[in-house]
Design a protein around this motif. Sequence first.
Motif: not given
Length: 150
Positions: A39, A43, A45, A69, A134, A137-138
């Motif tokens: 985590q 998010h 994973i 993810n 990835w 973007k988060r």
Amino acid sequence: MTCFLSRSIRLALRAGAGVAALCLAGTALAQSLPRQTLQAGMHLIQAEVAATPSTREKGLMFREQLGPNQGMLFIFDVPGTQCMWMRNTLVPLSVAFIADDGRITNIEDMAPRTEDSHCASQPVRYALEMERGWFAKRGLKAGSRIDGIR
């Protein structure tokens, strides 16, 4: 890291199976690796775990895609200045180097099919490879935490 091809892959190449055999070998490896749910904030994973010398050497080689993810968590025996490269890796990736406490020390973007070294900025035991961009973007960066590593 070095490129490692198992005996069965080498035999398939000699028999003319070529790239198809390599893709199947990559798929078989993905299905046989243990998985962990990690985590990063909100998010989740789904990470395949590469914790042995041979699985770390193979990494995500020959994969044609990753799920949105999905990634690979590399676990090293002891903290060190771990370095990653992209030989025989077909998809662009970002790697987050992670300290024992789950804190990201640095993130590097990596181009496919290159042998450039991308290294941790300080000794770490973990590296998490995800599709390139990835983490950005988060909003994840050095100092962010990845939870669930065991």
